[in-house]
Design an enzyme around this catalytic site. Structure first.
Site, PDB file in Angstrom:
ATOM      1  NE  ARG A 229      -4.427  -1.344   0.389  1.00 49.75           N
ATOM      2  CZ  ARG A 229      -4.317  -2.841  -0.985  1.00 49.75           C
ATOM      3  NH1 ARG A 229      -3.352  -2.977  -0.997  1.00 49.75           N
ATOM      4  NH2 ARG A 229      -5.289  -2.984   0.007  1.00 49.75           N
ATOM      5  CG  HIS A 277      -3.253  -1.420  -7.296  1.00 46.32           C
ATOM      6  ND1 HIS A 277      -3.794  -0.634  -6.047  1.00 46.32           N
ATOM      7  CD2 HIS A 277      -3.503  -2.513  -7.002  1.00 46.32           C
ATOM      8  CE1 HIS A 277      -3.770  -1.291  -4.864  1.00 46.32           C
ATOM      9  NE2 HIS A 277      -3.339  -2.794  -5.213  1.00 46.32           N
TER      10      HIS A 277
HETATM   11  P1  NAP Z   1      -1.506 -10.686   5.728  1.00 40.84           P
HETATM   12  O1  NAP Z   1      -1.737 -12.534   5.463  1.00 40.84           O
HETATM   13  O2  NAP Z   1      -2.408 -10.793   6.598  1.00 40.84           O
HETATM   14  O3  NAP Z   1       0.231 -10.712   5.570  1.00 40.84           O
HETATM   15  C1  NAP Z   1       0.795 -10.246   6.554  1.00 40.84           C
HETATM   16  C2  NAP Z   1       1.935 -10.370   6.669  1.00 40.84           C
HETATM   17  O4  NAP Z   1       2.753  -8.668   7.602  1.00 40.84           O
HETATM   18  C3  NAP Z   1       2.131 -11.100   8.082  1.00 40.84           C
HETATM   19  O5  NAP Z   1       3.427 -11.365   7.252  1.00 40.84           O
HETATM   20  C4  NAP Z   1       2.340  -9.681   9.500  1.00 40.84           C
HETATM   21  O6  NAP Z   1       2.682 -10.356  10.179  1.00 40.84           O
HETATM   22  C5  NAP Z   1       2.309  -8.673   9.264  1.00 40.84           C
HETATM   23  N1  NAP Z   1       2.339  -7.677   9.803  1.00 40.84           N
HETATM   24  C6  NAP Z   1       1.458  -7.279  10.319  1.00 40.84           C
HETATM   25  N2  NAP Z   1       1.719  -5.515  10.971  1.00 40.84           N
HETATM   26  C7  NAP Z   1       2.952  -6.241  11.094  1.00 40.84           C
HETATM   27  C8  NAP Z   1       3.938  -5.169  12.050  1.00 40.84           C
HETATM   28  N3  NAP Z   1       3.112  -3.624  12.701  1.00 40.84           N
HETATM   29  N4  NAP Z   1       4.940  -5.719  12.285  1.00 40.84           N
HETATM   30  C9  NAP Z   1       5.653  -6.381  11.032  1.00 40.84           C
HETATM   31  N5  NAP Z   1       4.851  -7.745  10.370  1.00 40.84           N
HETATM   32  C10 NAP Z   1       3.823  -7.305  10.003  1.00 40.84           C
HETATM   33  O7  NAP Z   1      -1.775 -10.095   4.512  1.00 40.84           O
HETATM   34  P2  NAP Z   1      -1.321 -10.704   3.108  1.00 40.84           P
HETATM   35  O8  NAP Z   1      -2.676 -11.475   1.890  1.00 40.84           O
HETATM   36  O9  NAP Z   1       0.425 -11.166   3.012  1.00 40.84           O
HETATM   37  O10 NAP Z   1      -1.402  -9.006   1.755  1.00 40.84           O
HETATM   38  C11 NAP Z   1      -0.476  -8.551   2.364  1.00 40.84           C
HETATM   39  C12 NAP Z   1      -1.224  -6.948   1.429  1.00 40.84           C
HETATM   40  O11 NAP Z   1      -0.937  -7.066   0.933  1.00 40.84           O
HETATM   41  C13 NAP Z   1      -2.150  -6.252   1.657  1.00 40.84           C
HETATM   42  O12 NAP Z   1      -3.002  -6.378   2.678  1.00 40.84           O
HETATM   43  C14 NAP Z   1      -2.398  -5.406   0.802  1.00 40.84           C
HETATM   44  O13 NAP Z   1      -2.695  -4.488   1.422  1.00 40.84           O
HETATM   45  C15 NAP Z   1      -1.519  -6.027  -0.405  1.00 40.84           C
HETATM   46  N6  NAP Z   1      -2.234  -5.858  -1.535  1.00 40.84           N
HETATM   47  C16 NAP Z   1      -1.643  -5.067  -2.747  1.00 40.84           C
HETATM   48  C17 NAP Z   1      -1.891  -5.855  -3.856  1.00 40.84           C
HETATM   49  C18 NAP Z   1      -1.534  -4.920  -5.262  1.00 40.84           C
HETATM   50  O14 NAP Z   1      -2.298  -5.834  -6.604  1.00 40.84           O
HETATM   51  N7  NAP Z   1      -0.490  -4.765  -5.571  1.00 40.84           N
HETATM   52  C19 NAP Z   1      -3.409  -7.008  -4.359  1.00 40.84           C
HETATM   53  C20 NAP Z   1      -2.786  -7.921  -2.903  1.00 40.84           C
HETATM   54  C21 NAP Z   1      -3.024  -7.709  -1.437  1.00 40.84           C
HETATM   55  P3  NAP Z   1       2.140 -11.746  11.426  1.00 40.84           P
HETATM   56  O15 NAP Z   1       1.998 -13.703  10.126  1.00 40.84           O
HETATM   57  O16 NAP Z   1       3.337 -11.969  12.483  1.00 40.84           O
HETATM   58  O17 NAP Z   1       0.704 -11.847  11.461  1.00 40.84           O
END
Ligand code: NAP
Length: 314
Positions: A229, A277
């Site tokens: 993001r 994006h």
């Molecule tokens: P997820 O499964 O919820 O994983 C989030 C990761 O970030 C987890 O490893 C979490 O730690 C870590 N995290 C969260 N807060 C943190 C903090 N304060 N300090 C350290 N680590 C932290 O999410 P995801 O499905 O992988 O997706 C991640 C993001 O990608 C989404 O939220 C979205 O914004 C973005 N996204 C972008 C696109 C695009 O096209 N550009 C597409 C889809 C998603 P833990 O493992 O300990 O919980």
């Protein structure tokens, strides 16, 4: 007869119709109705809402919701807009989305490792010059976020021969990669990585995380890929670090405001790659299949799918 499911979106009508068709195909036994087409009685009865950028007032007009299913993986806007009193929010976790994101991470990691931005600059200046070759084994990748997307990215990068380290909240172990946690862990990872890849959710803790102080901790000559993001990175601090030669390049797929304004300095910056994006587009058929699994399990057992932790924000 089961209660109707509301499809709530303020996206354009064509996209809404495409989602309607994909969801109807995946859940033929359900009655899925666009919010605007629902009668007052149907709104009263709906127990599930499937949403994509919904107007929060529309969701609030569905009083019996047991849960809200987002069609996106990132839910920071939904969590903020629906507020603390809203029903549980379930986000999209789709192996196809993770695969597409991992593919994008590998593609733009190779783009940086093979110095494509520098060769493109050289071509424009008609310069015929080989740059030193760095094999993957000598290019350390630091992954911020090891969730559904970060884990898939780690696996594909390891298979391609890159050493990978990762940073997450829990520091949960992942085979083949060094994992760190907390601000010391972040500093350690930033100091050592040649390419930092951001796959964190946008939360109160991650907003502005990659600002001047943490960018200064990055290895001189390192590059950044932000596929998560926009507001996680402080754009003015990033540009300053690129201009000062501290960072070599940034690949950005996400921005503070999207679409990126035509006046943004990022468009013309020689050390920035701007993407609209596109790193992991949602696959409607597979997403609809995941939603269908959630709905069927809920109908069968009454068990809600795993919901977002509102306090953590993801
Ligand atoms: P997820 O499964 O919820 O994983 C989030 C990761 O970030 C987890 O490893 C979490 O730690 C870590 N995290 C969260 N807060 C943190 C903090 N304060 N300090 C350290 N680590 C932290 O999410 P995801 O499905 O992988 O997706 C991640 C993001 O990608 C989404 O939220 C979205 O914004 C973005 N996204 C972008 C696109 C695009 O096209 N550009 C597409 C889809 C998603 P833990 O493992 O300990 O919980």
């Amino acid at each position: 007869m089961t209660n109707p499911i509301a499809l709530v979106t303020r996206g354009d009508a064509v996209v809404a119709a495409e989602w309607s068709a994909a969801l109807a195909a995946a859940l033929p036994e359900e009655t899925i109705l666009p919010f605007r087409a629902m009668s007052a009685e149907q709104r009263q009865l709906a127990d599930i809402a499937i949403v994509a950028n919904p107007d929060p007032a529309d969701v609030a007009a569905l009083p019996q919701l047991a849960w809200v299913q987002s069609l996106w993986a990132g839910v920071e806007r939904l969590v903020g807009e629906l507020g603390p009193g809203a029903p549980p929010i379930v986000r999209l976790v789709d192996p196809e989305l993770s695969r597409a994101m991992a593919e994008a991470v590998l593609a733009w990691t190779l783009y940086l490792q093979r110095d494509m931005p520098a060769y493109a600059r050289q071509q424009r200046q008609r310069i015929w010059q080989a740059l030193p070759y760095r094999p993957p084994s000598q290019v350390r990748i630091g992954l911020l976020g090891l969730g559904a997307l970060g884990t898939a990215a780690a696996e594909i990068l390891l298979r391609a021969g890159f050493p990978v380290a990762g940073w997450s909240r829990s520091g949960q172990a992942l085979t083949g990669i060094e994992t760190t946690t907390g601000s010391d862990g972040l500093a350690h990872l930033l100091t050592r990585s040649d390419i930092v890849v951001c796959l964190l959710p946008l939360t109160a803790e991650t907003r502005g995380l990659l600002g001047a102080a943490n960018i200064a901790r990055m290895k001189p000559g390192a590059s950044l890929i932000n596929f998560a993001r926009g507001p996680i990175v402080v754009t003015s601090d990033l540009i300053a670090a690129l201009d000062a030669g501290h960072l070599a390049h940034a690949v950005l797929d996400v921005f503070d405001a999207e679409p990126l304004a035509s006046s943004s300095a990022l468009w013309d910056h020689p050390r920035v790659t701007v993407l609209p994006h596109i790193s992991a587009p949602t696959n409607r058929a597979s997403a609809a299949g995941i939603v269908a699994d959630h709905v069927r399990r809920y109908r069968r057992s009454g068990v809600l799918p795993h919901a977002v932790d509102r306090a953590r924000g993801y």
